[in-house]
Design an enzyme around this catalytic site. Structure first.
Site, PDB file in Angstrom:
ATOM      1  N   LYS A 126       0.601  -1.602  -0.092  1.00  0.00           N
ATOM      2  CA  LYS A 126      -0.302  -0.403  -0.137  1.00  0.00           C
ATOM      3  C   LYS A 126       0.706   0.779  -0.070  1.00  0.00           C
ATOM      4  O   LYS A 126       1.702   1.511   1.093  1.00  0.00           O
ATOM      5  CB  LYS A 126      -0.484   0.458   1.302  1.00  0.00           C
ATOM      6  N   ASP A 176      -0.419  -0.370  -4.614  1.00  0.00           N
ATOM      7  CA  ASP A 176      -1.835   0.422  -4.635  1.00  0.00           C
ATOM      8  C   ASP A 176      -1.745   1.547  -3.709  1.00  0.00           C
ATOM      9  O   ASP A 176      -1.468   1.384  -2.811  1.00  0.00           O
ATOM     10  CB  ASP A 176      -2.783  -0.526  -4.192  1.00  0.00           C
ATOM     11  N   GLU A 225      -1.353   0.609  -9.470  1.00  0.00           N
ATOM     12  CA  GLU A 225      -2.614   0.209  -8.694  1.00  0.00           C
ATOM     13  C   GLU A 225      -3.679   1.568  -8.662  1.00  0.00           C
ATOM     14  O   GLU A 225      -3.167   2.800  -7.715  1.00  0.00           O
ATOM     15  CB  GLU A 225      -3.435  -0.653  -8.216  1.00  0.00           C
ATOM     16  N   GLU A 278     -11.342  -1.445  -9.093  1.00  0.00           N
ATOM     17  CA  GLU A 278     -11.832  -2.150  -8.432  1.00  0.00           C
ATOM     18  C   GLU A 278     -13.598  -1.032  -7.781  1.00  0.00           C
ATOM     19  O   GLU A 278     -14.309  -1.165  -7.395  1.00  0.00           O
ATOM     20  CB  GLU A 278     -11.060  -1.986  -7.370  1.00  0.00           C
ATOM     21  N   ASP A 328     -14.115  -6.167  -9.906  1.00  0.00           N
ATOM     22  CA  ASP A 328     -14.369  -7.121  -8.941  1.00  0.00           C
ATOM     23  C   ASP A 328     -15.803  -8.119  -8.341  1.00  0.00           C
ATOM     24  O   ASP A 328     -16.936  -7.043  -8.609  1.00  0.00           O
ATOM     25  CB  ASP A 328     -14.696  -6.279  -7.068  1.00  0.00           C
ATOM     26  N   HIS A 339      -9.760  -8.011  -8.424  1.00  0.00           N
ATOM     27  CA  HIS A 339     -10.001  -7.305  -6.572  1.00  0.00           C
ATOM     28  C   HIS A 339     -10.445  -8.190  -6.253  1.00  0.00           C
ATOM     29  O   HIS A 339     -11.832  -8.595  -6.649  1.00  0.00           O
ATOM     30  CB  HIS A 339     -10.605  -6.283  -7.241  1.00  0.00           C
ATOM     31  N   GLU A 398      -6.144 -12.428  -5.820  1.00  0.00           N
ATOM     32  CA  GLU A 398      -5.575 -11.524  -4.862  1.00  0.00           C
ATOM     33  C   GLU A 398      -6.120 -11.980  -3.636  1.00  0.00           C
ATOM     34  O   GLU A 398      -7.624 -12.811  -3.092  1.00  0.00           O
ATOM     35  CB  GLU A 398      -6.169 -10.401  -5.156  1.00  0.00           C
TER      36      GLU A 398
HETATM   37 CA    CA Z   1      -7.089  -2.124  -4.619  1.00  0.00          CA
END
Ligand code: CA
Length: 379
Positions: A168, A196, A222, A248, A271, A298, A331
């Site tokens: 992240k 991401d 991402e 997502e 997703d 996702h 994921e």
């Molecule tokens: Ca994400």
């Protein structure tokens, strides 16, 4: 004689406190929640679905949509998708509205598989693969976290057999660049590393990040910018040597059509629990092949969402096909989630980085009702 008439649609809103809070670039998590949908037919068959996002919104959408489905044939998923979307179109084409629709659609596919005694993957034309490699989604921030702790965490994932991890970012440009370099050094060049930002950057910062980290072998970058800024996405994608991923926060084939036409992303991340269920996720996969765009779904939810995503991963098309095509990755959320595996009678966990796609009827899972009671929120 089977009776596929929909008798009842029930929502289960679950919540569980976490031992330790964690953050991504937009918010802190102190608990995990889930909005599950149970659909029962006149023959007593039950299908399960799940919605991504805030449970209160999607649960109310399910209540709104349920009267359209009660008394109808559960097998007619395309018809129900159209009916539900048409009922929402003027009032909510994105977000919680489509997340609620998604949960119903997933439950209907689970039912369809149970009636036909076949996995969803087979019903979708697969399987193209019977197992899939997982990447570890983790490396969030805790109240007292530093790069050394994140590096330890990344090394743990590598030690468990994950071939790739996702970091992240979006906590400040300079810090993000430093942290990315630390993680790359910690795991070495052979473990995949994706990042991401959860749309915490503007175009200028996204490009500065992409330039600074261009030589760190990142698998994808991402959600660099806000999902509404399609032109910004495309600008970042044109200038970045790191593949750009997103989706997502995109909904339905219409949302992905716009992303694809804008040439905004290299990797689409629909997703199932948000894009419009299994029906719509498969449509996005197929549309992506026409644009030469990879799909890598996702996944962020409980075992139901995980199971739905695995069925879909079984049919992600090779884009492009070849003798040695790139395979999609699952994921796998490695953060604390007391509900995730507890609601499954048999957990869905990767072993040495790989996970078998369940081949049983429907989603291929059975639900532990005691866990539903344990985590139920009072309404
Ligand atoms: Ca994400």
């Amino acid at each position: 004689m089977r009776d596929t008439t929909i008798r009842r649609i029930t929502t289960h809103v679950l919540s569980a406190p976490l031992k330790a809070e964690f953050a991504y670039s937009q918010a802190w998590y102190g608990n995990r929640t889930a909005m599950l949908v149970e659909i029962e037919t006149d023959s007593g068959h039950i299908g399960w679905g799940e919605a991504f996002g805030p449970p209160g919104i999607s649960a109310s959408v399910v209540s709104h949509l349920s009267p359209l489905l009660i008394g109808r044939d559960a097998m007619a998923t395309d018809l129900h998708w159209q009916t539900m979307y048409n009922a929402l179109r003027d009032h909510g084409q994105r977000g919680g509205a489509i997340e609620g629709l998604s949960a119903i659609d997933i439950a209907l596919w689970d039912l369809r598989g149970k009636y036909l005694d076949t996995s969803v993957a087979v019903l979708l034309g697969g399987p193209m693969r019977s197992r899939v490699q997982a990447y570890a989604t983790g490396l969030y921030r805790q109240r007292k976290s530093d790069d050394a702790m994140l590096c330890d965490e990344a090394r743990q994932y590598a030690g468990q057999g994950f071939s790739a991890v996702k970091l992240k970012i979006g906590f400040g440009l300079a810090a993000d660049i430093t942290t990315t370099g630390c993680i790359r050094d910690a795991i070495g060049a052979d473990i995949g590393l994706m990042v991401d930002a959860n749309h915490a950057y503007d175009v200028a910062d996204a490009l500065a990040y992409a330039r600074a980290c261009a030589d760190m072998g990142l698998g994808w970058f991402e959600e660099p910018v806000i999902p509404e800024d399609m032109a910004g996405y495309a600008e970042v994608r044109r200038a970045s040597t790191i593949p750009i991923a997103g989706g997502e926060a995109a909904f339905t084939r219409f949302g992905f059509r716009d992303l694809f036409l804008a040439r905004a992303i290299d990797i689409a991340q629909p997703d199932a629990m948000a894009v419009g269920g299994i029906t719509e996720c498969k449509r996005v996969f197929d549309m992506a092949t026409a644009f030469g765009i990879r799909c890598n779904p996702h996944v962020w939810g409980t075992g139901i969402g995980l199971a739905a995503s695995l069925q879909l991963l079984a049919v992600v098309p090779h884009a492009p096909p070849s003798l040695n095509p790139r395979e999609p990755l699952l994921e796998f959320d490695c953060t604390e989630h007391p509900i995730r595996q507890a609601i499954l009678q048999r957990p869905l966990e990767p072993a040495r980085g790989w996970i078998d796609i369940p081949s049983g009827p429907g989603l291929g899972i059975e639900i532990d009702r005691d866990a539903l009671t344990r985590f139920a929120t009072r309404t």
